[in-house]
Design a protein around this motif. Sequence first.
Motif, PDB file in Angstrom:
ATOM      1  N   THR A  61     -36.773  20.518   1.682  1.00 32.58           N
ATOM      2  CA  THR A  61     -36.098  19.727   1.911  1.00 32.58           C
ATOM      3  C   THR A  61     -34.807  21.115   1.760  1.00 32.58           C
ATOM      4  OG1 THR A  61     -35.054  18.935   0.004  1.00 32.58           O
ATOM      5  CG2 THR A  61     -35.901  17.327   1.413  1.00 32.58           C
ATOM      6  N   TRP A  91     -30.335  15.753   7.310  1.00 31.09           N
ATOM      7  CA  TRP A  91     -31.072  14.570   7.138  1.00 31.09           C
ATOM      8  C   TRP A  91     -31.730  13.802   8.086  1.00 31.09           C
ATOM      9  CZ3 TRP A  91     -31.173  11.512   3.372  1.00 31.09           C
ATOM     10  CH2 TRP A  91     -31.636  10.159   3.472  1.00 31.09           C
ATOM     11  N   TYR A  94     -35.293  14.251   7.877  1.00 33.64           N
ATOM     12  CA  TYR A  94     -36.081  13.810   6.778  1.00 33.64           C
ATOM     13  C   TYR A  94     -36.102  12.484   6.884  1.00 33.64           C
ATOM     14  CZ  TYR A  94     -36.480  12.658   1.696  1.00 33.64           C
ATOM     15  OH  TYR A  94     -37.723  11.258   1.475  1.00 33.64           O
ATOM     16  N   GLN A  95     -34.829  11.329   7.843  1.00 36.82           N
ATOM     17  CA  GLN A  95     -34.895   9.916   8.627  1.00 36.82           C
ATOM     18  C   GLN A  95     -35.785  10.225   9.470  1.00 36.82           C
ATOM     19  OE1 GLN A  95     -30.692   9.663   9.308  1.00 36.82           O
ATOM     20  NE2 GLN A  95     -30.812   8.162   8.128  1.00 36.82           N
ATOM     21  N   PRO A 111     -40.470  14.697  -2.117  1.00 34.63           N
ATOM     22  CA  PRO A 111     -39.766  15.027  -1.082  1.00 34.63           C
ATOM     23  C   PRO A 111     -39.443  16.763  -2.091  1.00 34.63           C
ATOM     24  CG  PRO A 111     -38.590  13.580  -2.248  1.00 34.63           C
ATOM     25  CD  PRO A 111     -39.909  13.475  -2.734  1.00 34.63           C
ATOM     26  N   TYR A 126     -32.839  10.857  -1.140  1.00 37.19           N
ATOM     27  CA  TYR A 126     -34.325  11.501  -0.378  1.00 37.19           C
ATOM     28  C   TYR A 126     -34.381  10.717  -1.267  1.00 37.19           C
ATOM     29  CZ  TYR A 126     -31.844  15.733   1.637  1.00 37.19           C
ATOM     30  OH  TYR A 126     -31.806  16.758   2.503  1.00 37.19           O
TER      31      TYR A 126
END
Length: 355
Positions: A61, A91, A94-95, A111, A126
């Motif tokens: 991330t 974000w 990541y989603q 992560p 996360y």
Amino acid sequence: MENSSLYTTDDKVKWYSTEEEINSKLSSIIGKKFEDYREKWDAANRFELETDFPLFLQVETHQICNLKCPSCPIGIPEAYDKYISSEKMDWDIYQKIILEGESYGCPSIEPQGTNEPFLDKNLENYIKFASDHGFIDIMLNTNGTLLTEERSKKFLKSGITRVRFSLDAATKETFEKVRVGAKFDVTMRNIEKFLEIKKQNNYELPVVGVNFCKTKYNEHEEEAFIQQWMDKVDFVVIQEFQPPDTDHDYKHFLSSTSQYRDNMMKEFFCQQPWQRIQIRSNGEACPCCAFFSTELSLGNIKDKSIYELWNGEQMHDLRNLHKEGRYAENPWCKKCVNGICGIPNDSDLVQINDS
């Protein structure tokens, strides 16, 4: 292909307790889904199963750390400039990763990558998002320096399955030499408090381990490290040093003896292209966890799905190279193995400060 003759990426690590014992414990807690996942993992490691989707996603991330260890690209200016990105993962990206993984039943995620995960205030979000969307094995490595009591309580509730503290030393003197920027007393106190909170609240998970990356500068403390932690955590890992880039000679970092290193030049196979994809903070997808794996970039998940990248010709060819023992036909895989084995490139030595 006899297992006794294989020297693979998994052989780079020695476990105390064994990995089988840890997986047995996780199976008893998580159940049949975990057992099925590990059966597929073992089959992939034997090059017998080519899955439609990765079994494991490693998702960075961000690429920030509060330490500057001399065995990591963040601690080496030349490697930092070449391989470390300042871009933080959105974000939304990541989603997207998690939801695609859920749609294919991906069981496992980390992560984290080349970073200190606790620098991200959203880390627990996360982890929880992955846990809520079907990931059953969520793991993390940390240097432990930022794990306050408050953060420990939050972290233990997040859905994390495994955590490993990267320590690399048994004494204050060696620790502060190889973990540059960390304070030994603070880090030990953080870990001890974390273990105390976990025990007091009867958390079965995460399973907890400590990691010792063996080099010339700490190998004299290997046995003391094992004894120091064996009765405190679920597992202790002794890991062979992997050079952080291929442009420098890291021979002076290598430990004096290594059966793994001695044998892998005879017959080596990398399982990672059969197991995983690593996604960098800028969205770039890579076939392994090597610091310099961006040289083998498969593309960017901002433009393509993980499924497309995993099933593309480049990944398929790389899997076949390693299955057939032809890794040296890929120049970056060859450089990786040469670096681990101490076969130098023509460049300056990078040495730790002995003072």
